[in-house]
Design a protein around this motif. Sequence first.
Motif, PDB file in Angstrom:
ATOM      1  N   GLU A 126      49.057  35.278  31.948  1.00 20.97           N
ATOM      2  CA  GLU A 126      48.725  36.645  32.369  1.00 20.97           C
ATOM      3  C   GLU A 126      49.299  37.667  31.397  1.00 20.97           C
ATOM      4  O   GLU A 126      48.661  38.687  31.105  1.00 20.97           O
ATOM      5  CB  GLU A 126      49.250  36.893  33.785  1.00 20.97           C
ATOM      6  CG  GLU A 126      48.496  36.118  34.850  1.00 20.97           C
ATOM      7  CD  GLU A 126      49.185  36.147  36.199  1.00 20.97           C
ATOM      8  OE1 GLU A 126      48.497  35.994  37.230  1.00 20.97           O
ATOM      9  OE2 GLU A 126      50.433  36.309  36.236  1.00 20.97           O
ATOM     10  N   SER A 159      33.604  44.682  33.047  1.00 24.09           N
ATOM     11  CA  SER A 159      34.058  43.361  33.493  1.00 24.09           C
ATOM     12  C   SER A 159      34.679  42.526  32.389  1.00 24.09           C
ATOM     13  O   SER A 159      35.122  41.407  32.633  1.00 24.09           O
ATOM     14  CB  SER A 159      32.889  42.584  34.113  1.00 24.09           C
ATOM     15  OG  SER A 159      31.840  42.425  33.163  1.00 24.09           O
ATOM     16  N   THR A 164      38.250  45.514  32.370  1.00 22.16           N
ATOM     17  CA  THR A 164      38.978  45.240  33.610  1.00 22.16           C
ATOM     18  C   THR A 164      40.303  45.991  33.645  1.00 22.16           C
ATOM     19  O   THR A 164      40.727  46.476  34.702  1.00 22.16           O
ATOM     20  CB  THR A 164      39.226  43.727  33.772  1.00 22.16           C
ATOM     21  OG1 THR A 164      39.799  43.186  32.567  1.00 22.16           O
ATOM     22  CG2 THR A 164      37.940  42.986  34.080  1.00 22.16           C
ATOM     23  N   ILE A 188      34.073  41.269  41.236  1.00 23.09           N
ATOM     24  CA  ILE A 188      35.313  41.399  40.473  1.00 23.09           C
ATOM     25  C   ILE A 188      35.721  42.859  40.375  1.00 23.09           C
ATOM     26  O   ILE A 188      36.883  43.221  40.595  1.00 23.09           O
ATOM     27  CB  ILE A 188      35.150  40.797  39.060  1.00 23.09           C
ATOM     28  CG1 ILE A 188      35.036  39.274  39.153  1.00 23.09           C
ATOM     29  CG2 ILE A 188      36.306  41.185  38.157  1.00 23.09           C
ATOM     30  CD1 ILE A 188      34.800  38.609  37.826  1.00 23.09           C
ATOM     31  N   LEU A 192      39.061  44.954  41.852  1.00 24.84           N
ATOM     32  CA  LEU A 192      39.998  45.688  40.987  1.00 24.84           C
ATOM     33  C   LEU A 192      40.141  47.151  41.392  1.00 24.84           C
ATOM     34  O   LEU A 192      40.925  47.880  40.803  1.00 24.84           O
ATOM     35  CB  LEU A 192      39.540  45.600  39.531  1.00 24.84           C
ATOM     36  CG  LEU A 192      39.529  44.199  38.913  1.00 24.84           C
ATOM     37  CD1 LEU A 192      38.994  44.254  37.483  1.00 24.84           C
ATOM     38  CD2 LEU A 192      40.916  43.575  38.938  1.00 24.84           C
ATOM     39  N   VAL A 292      42.896  39.713  34.386  1.00 24.47           N
ATOM     40  CA  VAL A 292      41.801  38.883  34.895  1.00 24.47           C
ATOM     41  C   VAL A 292      41.516  37.823  33.842  1.00 24.47           C
ATOM     42  O   VAL A 292      41.166  38.141  32.711  1.00 24.47           O
ATOM     43  CB  VAL A 292      40.541  39.726  35.168  1.00 24.47           C
ATOM     44  CG1 VAL A 292      39.392  38.834  35.617  1.00 24.47           C
ATOM     45  CG2 VAL A 292      40.836  40.794  36.218  1.00 24.47           C
ATOM     46  N   ASP A 294      39.339  34.584  32.697  1.00 24.45           N
ATOM     47  CA  ASP A 294      38.098  33.852  32.913  1.00 24.45           C
ATOM     48  C   ASP A 294      38.320  32.351  32.709  1.00 24.45           C
ATOM     49  O   ASP A 294      38.139  31.544  33.612  1.00 24.45           O
ATOM     50  CB  ASP A 294      37.033  34.374  31.940  1.00 24.45           C
ATOM     51  CG  ASP A 294      35.660  33.767  32.157  1.00 24.45           C
ATOM     52  OD1 ASP A 294      35.572  32.705  32.821  1.00 24.45           O
ATOM     53  OD2 ASP A 294      34.674  34.324  31.673  1.00 24.45           O
ATOM     54  N   GLY A 316      36.781  39.242  32.185  1.00 27.59           N
ATOM     55  CA  GLY A 316      38.175  39.429  31.834  1.00 27.59           C
ATOM     56  C   GLY A 316      38.475  38.768  30.502  1.00 27.59           C
ATOM     57  O   GLY A 316      37.733  38.898  29.550  1.00 27.59           O
TER      58      GLY A 316
END
Length: 323
Positions: A126, A159, A164, A188, A192, A292, A294, A316
Amino acid sequence: MKAIISPKYGSPDVLELKEVEKPVPTENQMLVKIRAASINFGNLVLLKGEPYLARFAFGMRRPKYPIPGGDIAGIVEAVGKNVTQFRIGDEVFGDLSACGWGSFAEHATAPEQALALKPANITFEEAAAAPMAGVTALQGLRDKGKIQSGQKVLINGASGGVGTFAVQIAKSSGAEVTGVCSTRNINILHSLGADHVIDYTKKNFTQNAEKYDLILGVNGSHPISAYKRSLKPNGIFVHVGGTETQMYQTLLLGPFISMTSNKKMSNLLQKSNQEDLNILRELLADGKVKSVIDRRYKLNEVADAFRYFEEGHTQGKVVITIS
């Protein structure tokens, strides 16, 4: 150590996994054991050498930086004698694009100004997904877009990686946010915090009556005149990504439109810096922004990761996990 090498410009097929010497930090650098990295559009430019103008920065005949990868998250393994902000064992993340790239490897060196402490409440994956895309979104909205609470903000290409983060940063700034994406990404964007979502396969936002204070163009092929039409008086359009034609229109026609109308058309060139990285760190730590992801790939699968990324339909970020 193992590293991905890009010996020449081309498709992902040119990438090679090789054993190379582990870098040694200078007195002003740290050595980081990399746990994760991620792919951004800049990585694709560095891989292909396109648009050709990029070669003036990245090398005319072959890549100046043989190990690609900008975003990084990992653990400090050694520090130079002049490093004061970090210690061995610190978990860090950052962006190496301004200091030689090199995150698609097991180790990398970096000056302390390129890194920040990783928030303890997020994973290395992340963290690695955030630096370049998150700072780009922050600078586009805050610096170029002059975002203010209560404004109507539209994110085109909402997206993807930058999109994002832009949706979440705009919401945390108090804006009313509209995201533009394809059908499969609608949920998605709602998750968010987007107030409104436009499915571009069914509706062209530049042809409706709605006007916006700020438009962040992260993706798409709309001409600059269409964006101008969708702005309120004194509105601002910021080009972050899209087609080359759109980029050149913004660069060449944007200043003329800005001088001859009450609407501003601008282009963003992201500049990595520790101050903005620390702002992003606080947003991540407070849960106001999240990465985010993927898909995840291993280091020996980086070529496959690029093939997927260049299809242009990521939700993402695409992350490289390095054990």
